[in-house]
Scaffold this active site. Structure first.
Site, short mmCIF file in Angstrom:
data_model
loop_
_atom_site.label_atom_id
_atom_site.label_comp_id
_atom_site.label_asym_id
_atom_site.label_seq_id
_atom_site.Cartn_x
_atom_site.Cartn_y
_atom_site.Cartn_z
N LEU A 105 1.02 -1.27 -0.30
CA LEU A 105 -0.04 -0.19 0.27
C LEU A 105 0.33 1.32 -0.23
O LEU A 105 1.54 1.66 0.02
CB LEU A 105 -0.79 -0.33 1.11
CG LEU A 105 -2.12 -0.71 1.13
CD1 LEU A 105 -3.18 -1.15 2.33
CD2 LEU A 105 -3.00 -0.56 -0.18
N ASP A 106 0.19 2.12 -0.54
CA ASP A 106 1.39 3.28 -1.25
C ASP A 106 1.49 4.46 0.67
O ASP A 106 0.05 4.25 1.15
CB ASP A 106 0.97 4.53 -2.17
CG ASP A 106 0.92 3.95 -3.11
OD1 ASP A 106 1.82 2.90 -3.61
OD2 ASP A 106 -0.41 4.36 -3.83
N PRO A 107 2.44 5.15 1.06
CA PRO A 107 2.15 5.71 2.12
C PRO A 107 0.69 6.38 2.48
O PRO A 107 0.41 6.47 3.21
CB PRO A 107 3.65 6.55 2.16
CG PRO A 107 4.32 6.28 1.12
CD PRO A 107 3.59 5.61 0.17
#
Length: 362
Positions: free
Chosen positions: A66-68
């Site tokens: 998951l992206d930041p």
């Protein structure tokens, strides 16, 4: 060589003894990832929270980045469970996102810099429903430059940060379900279930273009991975607030990621043999349910010709990809001991041949 040094070399160090005595942490925990952390940072935090003078939690990994900026469901495998994480990497995933219309960023989300702007036309629920229907089903998607995909050993986002554009081939994806809802005159809520490899950021940009404008994500939350749902996840803060024993109570079984129902019960002798990597002939244990399951899986595999298919499971130690007859094709099943405990996965053929595949050591 001196007697002292010989004794020292023969005796294990205290550190080695301590590591040997430690209990390995095994299982799957569903974490509700907070915004601002990378997926790997969450894994590191979970490893720390399950570590103790008596517990070894060094081996761990997540089942899909998951992206930041993103929040939501991040299944994390610990210990022996990491052997089966790929089943969730390949699973369908569901997301809920917010699309801000009228502007495009270089990263396709709120973490990037605005690179273009465009007027937002009027839209309504009826129009959004028509657009959503156009995105259903199999299609191709070009991955974004700001992604962790690699080109010549270097991640695409590293090229992007250097201002270098790399040619990216389109990838096959499937949108299983999609819903678009009006939030206000500038924002749309996107809820989508999609196959692995789908970039919701790119999907958001494409939806905005279909509306005649530009757009980027301002929020992204993963709500489901395979059979795992966000409702069963725990936040890092809540996990940290628990005592170690209570944290362990949140661990799912080692085989939680595996989406295979078929199983074969092995005797104690058979368990010992497969643990040594030996193949077995279990034709007498091949009941009707197992035969039906194996046949159904084989029918779903693409055939090479009418009489044979290419070996799919790669259980041949020499790596041969020779054509196999239908009754020789191996299919993954669960292996269970006589106490009902999961011991790993095996590849079973209709001819009764069982090849141990991934076994656990508890």
């Amino acid at each position: 060589m001196s007697i002292v040094s010989t004794k020292a070399s023969m005796q294990p160090s205290k550190k080695t003894e301590q590591m040997t005595d430690k209990i390995k942490v095994n299982g799957v925990i569903l974490v509700d990832k907070p915004q601002g952390m990378t997926s790997q940072q969450v894994v590191s935090k979970v490893k720390y929270l399950f570590k103790s003078p008596k517990h070894d939690s060094k081996k761990a990994g997540h089942t899909g980045t998951l992206d930041p900026m993103a929040t939501g469901l991040l299944p994390i495998c610990l210990g022996e469970a990491t052997k089966f994480s790929h089943y969730q990497l390949d699973a369908d995933k569901s997301y809920q996102a917010t699309i801000l219309l009228g502007s495009q960023t270089d990263t396709a989300d709120a973490d990037g810099q605005i690179v273009a702007e465009k007027l937002i036309p009027h839209f309504d629920a009826v129009g959004l429903e028509k657009i959503a229907q156009q995105f259903l089903g199999p299609q191709q998607q070009i991955p974004p430059m700001y992604s962790a995909l690699k080109k010549d050993g270097k991640k695409l986002y590293e090229y992007a940060r250097a201002g270098i554009e790399i040619d990216r081939p389109a990838r096959d994806i499937v949108i299983k379900a999609i819903n678009l809802k009006v939030i206000d005159a500038k924002q749309i809520q996107l809820t989508v279930t999609c196959s692995k490899g789908t970039y919701v950021r790119v999907l958001a940009e494409d939806i905005a273009k279909m509306l005649g404008t530009l757009g980027h994500l301002t929020a992204l939350r993963r709500i489901q991975v395979g059979d795992f749902h966000i409702d069963a996840a725990i936040s890092l803060a809540d996990l940290e607030a628990l005592a170690l024993e209570d944290r362990q109570a949140h661990l799912l079984p080692v085989d939680a990621c595996i989406n295979i129902e078929a199983e074969l019960v092995l005797t104690a002798e058979q368990c010992a043999r497969v643990q040594m990597g030996q193949r077995l002939n279990v034709i007498e244990q091949l009941n009707d349910d197992l035969q039906c399951y194996i046949s159904a899986v084989i029918e779903q595999q693409p055939s090479q010709d009418e009489n044979s298919v290419i070996q799919q499971n790669g259980d041949d130690s020499e790596g041969n990809s020779e054509a196999l007859l239908p009754y020789e094709i191996p299919v993954d099943i669960r292996l269970i001991n006589e106490q009902g405990q999961f011991i790993g996965l095996g590849a079973l053929s209709l001819n009764g041949r069982l090849q141990p595949k991934k076994l656990i050591q508890l």
